[in-house]
Design a protein around this motif. Structure first.
Motif, PDB file in Angstrom:
ATOM      1  N   THR A 365       1.115  11.148 -80.343  1.00 52.72           N
ATOM      2  CA  THR A 365       1.488  10.032 -79.481  1.00 52.72           C
ATOM      3  C   THR A 365       0.291   9.324 -78.863  1.00 52.72           C
ATOM      4  OG1 THR A 365       3.611  11.061 -78.972  1.00 52.72           O
ATOM      5  CG2 THR A 365       2.801   9.416 -77.412  1.00 52.72           C
ATOM      6  N   GLU A 366      -0.711  10.109 -78.410  1.00 48.25           N
ATOM      7  CA  GLU A 366      -1.814   9.501 -77.670  1.00 48.25           C
ATOM      8  C   GLU A 366      -2.681   8.569 -78.508  1.00 48.25           C
ATOM      9  OE1 GLU A 366      -2.903  13.978 -77.976  1.00 48.25           O
ATOM     10  OE2 GLU A 366      -1.109  12.716 -77.991  1.00 48.25           O
ATOM     11  N   ILE A 367      -2.659   8.702 -79.843  1.00 56.33           N
ATOM     12  CA  ILE A 367      -3.447   7.775 -80.668  1.00 56.33           C
ATOM     13  C   ILE A 367      -2.604   7.125 -81.765  1.00 56.33           C
ATOM     14  CG2 ILE A 367      -5.629   8.986 -80.295  1.00 56.33           C
ATOM     15  CD1 ILE A 367      -5.274   9.989 -83.259  1.00 56.33           C
ATOM     16  N   ARG A 368      -1.287   7.233 -81.667  1.00 60.65           N
ATOM     17  CA  ARG A 368      -0.432   6.698 -82.739  1.00 60.65           C
ATOM     18  C   ARG A 368      -0.660   5.195 -82.933  1.00 60.65           C
ATOM     19  NH1 ARG A 368       4.022   9.049 -81.425  1.00 60.65           N
ATOM     20  NH2 ARG A 368       3.714  10.686 -82.982  1.00 60.65           N
ATOM     21  N   GLY A 369      -0.629   4.432 -81.846  1.00 63.89           N
ATOM     22  CA  GLY A 369      -0.821   2.991 -81.962  1.00 63.89           C
ATOM     23  C   GLY A 369      -2.182   2.633 -82.520  1.00 63.89           C
ATOM     24  N   SER A 370      -3.226   3.307 -82.026  1.00 63.75           N
ATOM     25  CA  SER A 370      -4.581   3.030 -82.512  1.00 63.75           C
ATOM     26  C   SER A 370      -4.709   3.351 -83.990  1.00 63.75           C
ATOM     27  CB  SER A 370      -5.597   3.854 -81.715  1.00 63.75           C
ATOM     28  OG  SER A 370      -5.579   3.493 -80.354  1.00 63.75           O
ATOM     29  N   ALA A 371      -4.099   4.449 -84.432  1.00 62.50           N
ATOM     30  CA  ALA A 371      -4.176   4.848 -85.837  1.00 62.50           C
ATOM     31  C   ALA A 371      -3.478   3.832 -86.735  1.00 62.50           C
ATOM     32  CB  ALA A 371      -3.560   6.237 -86.024  1.00 62.50           C
ATOM     33  N   VAL A 372      -2.280   3.405 -86.334  1.00 54.73           N
ATOM     34  CA  VAL A 372      -1.552   2.402 -87.120  1.00 54.73           C
ATOM     35  C   VAL A 372      -2.343   1.101 -87.165  1.00 54.73           C
ATOM     36  CG1 VAL A 372       0.540   0.994 -87.248  1.00 54.73           C
ATOM     37  CG2 VAL A 372       0.702   3.405 -86.609  1.00 54.73           C
ATOM     38  N   GLY A 373      -2.885   0.688 -86.023  1.00 52.86           N
ATOM     39  CA  GLY A 373      -3.654  -0.552 -85.979  1.00 52.86           C
ATOM     40  C   GLY A 373      -4.912  -0.492 -86.813  1.00 52.86           C
ATOM     41  N   LEU A 374      -5.641   0.637 -86.731  1.00 60.67           N
ATOM     42  CA  LEU A 374      -6.870   0.779 -87.497  1.00 60.67           C
ATOM     43  C   LEU A 374      -6.592   0.771 -88.992  1.00 60.67           C
ATOM     44  CD1 LEU A 374      -9.900   1.264 -87.615  1.00 60.67           C
ATOM     45  CD2 LEU A 374      -9.459   3.725 -87.361  1.00 60.67           C
ATOM     46  N   ALA A 375      -5.562   1.510 -89.422  1.00 56.21           N
ATOM     47  CA  ALA A 375      -5.222   1.552 -90.851  1.00 56.21           C
ATOM     48  C   ALA A 375      -4.815   0.176 -91.353  1.00 56.21           C
ATOM     49  CB  ALA A 375      -4.096   2.559 -91.093  1.00 56.21           C
ATOM     50  N   SER A 376      -4.036  -0.546 -90.546  1.00 58.20           N
ATOM     51  CA  SER A 376      -3.610  -1.886 -90.936  1.00 58.20           C
ATOM     52  C   SER A 376      -4.806  -2.817 -91.064  1.00 58.20           C
ATOM     53  CB  SER A 376      -2.627  -2.433 -89.896  1.00 58.20           C
ATOM     54  OG  SER A 376      -2.218  -3.744 -90.229  1.00 58.20           O
ATOM     55  N   SER A 377      -5.743  -2.728 -90.113  1.00 60.97           N
ATOM     56  CA  SER A 377      -6.926  -3.585 -90.150  1.00 60.97           C
ATOM     57  C   SER A 377      -7.801  -3.276 -91.358  1.00 60.97           C
ATOM     58  CB  SER A 377      -7.746  -3.401 -88.863  1.00 60.97           C
ATOM     59  OG  SER A 377      -7.044  -3.893 -87.747  1.00 60.97           O
ATOM     60  N   LEU A 378      -8.065  -1.993 -91.595  1.00 61.05           N
ATOM     61  CA  LEU A 378      -8.927  -1.613 -92.712  1.00 61.05           C
ATOM     62  C   LEU A 378      -8.327  -2.021 -94.052  1.00 61.05           C
ATOM     63  CD1 LEU A 378     -10.115   1.920 -91.533  1.00 61.05           C
ATOM     64  CD2 LEU A 378     -11.439  -0.216 -91.548  1.00 61.05           C
ATOM     65  N   SER A 379      -7.011  -1.881 -94.185  1.00 63.11           N
ATOM     66  CA  SER A 379      -6.375  -2.238 -95.455  1.00 63.11           C
ATOM     67  C   SER A 379      -6.433  -3.736 -95.710  1.00 63.11           C
ATOM     68  CB  SER A 379      -4.917  -1.764 -95.465  1.00 63.11           C
ATOM     69  OG  SER A 379      -4.144  -2.487 -94.526  1.00 63.11           O
ATOM     70  N   ARG A 380      -6.486  -4.539 -94.645  1.00 67.05           N
ATOM     71  CA  ARG A 380      -6.551  -5.999 -94.814  1.00 67.05           C
ATOM     72  C   ARG A 380      -7.868  -6.430 -95.426  1.00 67.05           C
ATOM     73  NH1 ARG A 380      -1.596  -8.810 -93.674  1.00 67.05           N
ATOM     74  NH2 ARG A 380      -0.405  -7.266 -92.538  1.00 67.05           N
ATOM     75  N   ILE A 381      -8.918  -5.636 -95.226  1.00 67.88           N
ATOM     76  CA  ILE A 381     -10.199  -5.971 -95.839  1.00 67.88           C
ATOM     77  C   ILE A 381     -10.050  -5.965 -97.354  1.00 67.88           C
ATOM     78  CG2 ILE A 381     -12.589  -5.252 -96.147  1.00 67.88           C
ATOM     79  CD1 ILE A 381     -12.457  -3.999 -93.357  1.00 67.88           C
ATOM     80  N   GLY A 382      -9.472  -4.880 -97.867  1.00 66.81           N
ATOM     81  CA  GLY A 382      -9.252  -4.791 -99.309  1.00 66.81           C
ATOM     82  C   GLY A 382      -8.335  -5.880 -99.815  1.00 66.81           C
ATOM     83  N   ALA A 383      -7.284  -6.189 -99.042  1.00 65.80           N
ATOM     84  CA  ALA A 383      -6.349  -7.229 -99.456  1.00 65.80           C
ATOM     85  C   ALA A 383      -7.029  -8.585 -99.531  1.00 65.80           C
ATOM     86  CB  ALA A 383      -5.175  -7.282 -98.484  1.00 65.80           C
ATOM     87  N   ALA A 384      -7.858  -8.892 -98.511  1.00 69.65           N
ATOM     88  CA  ALA A 384      -8.555 -10.180 -98.499  1.00 69.65           C
ATOM     89  C   ALA A 384      -9.530 -10.289 -99.667  1.00 69.65           C
ATOM     90  CB  ALA A 384      -9.294 -10.348 -97.173  1.00 69.65           C
ATOM     91  N   VAL A 385     -10.294  -9.210 -99.903  1.00 66.59           N
ATOM     92  CA  VAL A 385     -11.249  -9.224-101.011  1.00 66.59           C
ATOM     93  C   VAL A 385     -10.521  -9.363-102.347  1.00 66.59           C
ATOM     94  CG1 VAL A 385     -12.958  -7.858-102.264  1.00 66.59           C
ATOM     95  CG2 VAL A 385     -12.991  -7.912 -99.766  1.00 66.59           C
TER      96      VAL A 385
END
Length: 456
Positions: A365-385
């Motif tokens: 719970t204490e890092i659930r939001g941060s983990a989801v946000g970080l994974a979403s952000s990192l995956s967008r790099i690959g998608a954009a490229v």
């Protein structure tokens, strides 16, 4: 440990929360799709250059990249409830402001802010939904969340085509996202804070009040079934063992959306390169878009029947077969090409819904939001490229090689999932997020999961 809430029945509250949470992907699909129609009038009205057209179209994706991580960090720090509404207030204000721009750089700035707001909503809404939903329904409701992106995209195309008949219709198109956004804001008012987050922050009385309001008298934080432990930062959590889970989610998410974004964004161009030109290319592209939605719906029904691990392995494996088939089928029958495209669109649905199921289940719970946000952000790099490289690959390498590369990326996702994908079906959030979970494939079965001495 009590599992009262994890085993609770699905109530109207859960259904309402799932619907309101899905407003984020609906608006994402709407905003990213309506710009394509608006560009028909927007380009000559503002005299946009080719580079400016690209920036206007892509800047919202850049905003989502920053917004997803920022929203995840903020929701872990300040809670889910407040940000659940504030992010959409910003989206509505910026959407309305677009109708009054006369300078392309103001438009680019506003769409960047809109992207940040949309991106922020993903970790906020999915964390809140995951923390309220009983384990029997968690996979289905988080999976159904993805489907609303395609509903939003369809609504945007309908609205856009209607407004193309209006002089200066592009201004109304860009502002129109404010209408569903305002409706969602009004409906979200009164949504309670996550009792799991409140309990983690030591606000036990407030958590108990929420539990009593939602589930009735006698339900307390003791019924959450949550693991105990102090709040720590994301960096410390990743160093303590969650880094491998973040690597798995980021890699499989990236391998899933690179080919998908390419097929979705350049569907007509790819179909024309496969000798399916003219109206057939546009009709085929529309059909494939609908089939992406169908694939996600099918996956929602399968996620708890066959489990997360089996679903991701089958989805990656058979999707790779379809893309490799497209790479080898250049010049083949149009019906065969359309069948392979349709197969890919449906089969990739499993990886799409798990992009939101796995991150919410594999982190505490204490890092659930941060983990989801970080994974979403990192995956967008690959998608954009990947999206940027598709037209270059089509021109320089040809359609066959481009599809084979997409198949190779999808196979990479399969290999990552074979090595690291856990089975979390039927677990409480405490069990699925605990580092004591171990998952390994065994002979005669796709997996075996051990949680504190218990097998499933």
């Amino acid at each position: 440990m009590s599992h009262t809430l994890d085993d609770a029945a699905l109530t109207p509250f859960h259904k309402r929360l799932a619907l309101l949470s899905s407003g984020g992907p609906f608006l994402d699909g709407y905003i990213l799709s309506i710009i394509g129609v608006a560009m028909i009038q927007l380009t000559p009205d503002l005299g946009l250059t080719t580079n400016e057209q690209g920036l206007v179209s892509a800047v919202a994706l850049i905003g989502i990249f920053f917004g997803a991580f920022l929203g995840g960090w903020l929701t872990d720090r300040f809670g889910r409830h407040l940000l659940f509404t504030i992010d959409l207030v910003a989206l509505v204000a910026c959407s309305v402001a677009q109708a009054f721009v006369n300078d392309v750089w103001w438009l680019i700035g506003l769409r960047l802010l809109i992207g940040i707001a949309v991106g922020a909503d993903y970790p906020i809404a999915t964390s809140l939904l995951a923390e309220f939903t009983p384990r029997r329904w968690r996979g289905k409701l988080l999976g159904a969340y993805v489907c609303m992106w395609f509903v939003g995209a369809a609504a945007a195309y309908v609205a856009g085509q209607f407004l193309l008949t209006v002089d200066g219709g592009w201004r109304w198109m860009l502002a129109s996202a404010a209408l569903p956004g305002l409706v969602i804001i009004l409906l979200r008012m009164g949504t309670p804070e996550s009792p799991r987050w409140l309990a983690k922050r030591g606000r036990t009385d407030e958590a108990n009040a929420v539990l009593t309001k939602v589930y009735g008298p006698g339900v307390t934080v003791a019924d959450l079934g949550e693991e105990t432990g102090r709040n720590v930062g994301v960096g410390a959590m990743l160093r303590s063992g969650y880094g491998k889970r973040m690597a798995f989610i980021t890699l499989f998410w990236t391998c899933s959306i690179i080919p998908l974004f390419a097929v979705y964004a350049f569907g007509p161009a790819i179909l024309e390169a496969l000798d399916l030109g003219g109206d057939l290319a546009h009709i085929g592209s529309a059909v494939i878009t609908v089939l992406f939605l169908v694939g996600c719906v099918v996956a929602v029904f399968l996620v708890d029947r066959i489990g997360r691990r089996r679903l991701i392995l089958h989805s990656f494996g058979w999707s790779a077969v379809a893309l490799v088939g497209l790479g080898l089928a250049t010049g083949a029958s149009p019906w065969l090409i359309m069948a392979l495209f349709a197969a890919y669109a449906v089969l990739i649905g499993g990886t799409q819904i798990l992009q939101w199921v796995y991150p919410n289940e594999l982190f505490p719970t204490e890092i659930r939001g941060s983990a989801v946000g970080l994974a979403s952000s990192l995956s967008r790099i690959g998608a954009a490229v990947g999206t940027y490289l598709v037209p270059l690959a089509l021109t320089g390498l040809g359609i066959g090689t481009t599809m084979l590369i997409g198949g190779a990326v999808t196979l990479a996702g399969l290999l990552v999932s074979l090595a690291w994908a856990p089975e979390t079906r039927g677990m409480t959030l405490a069990e699925s997020a605990a580092l004591t979970n171990t998952t390994s494939p065994v002979r005669g079965s796709l997996r075996v999961t051990t949680v504190k001495g218990r097998h499933s």
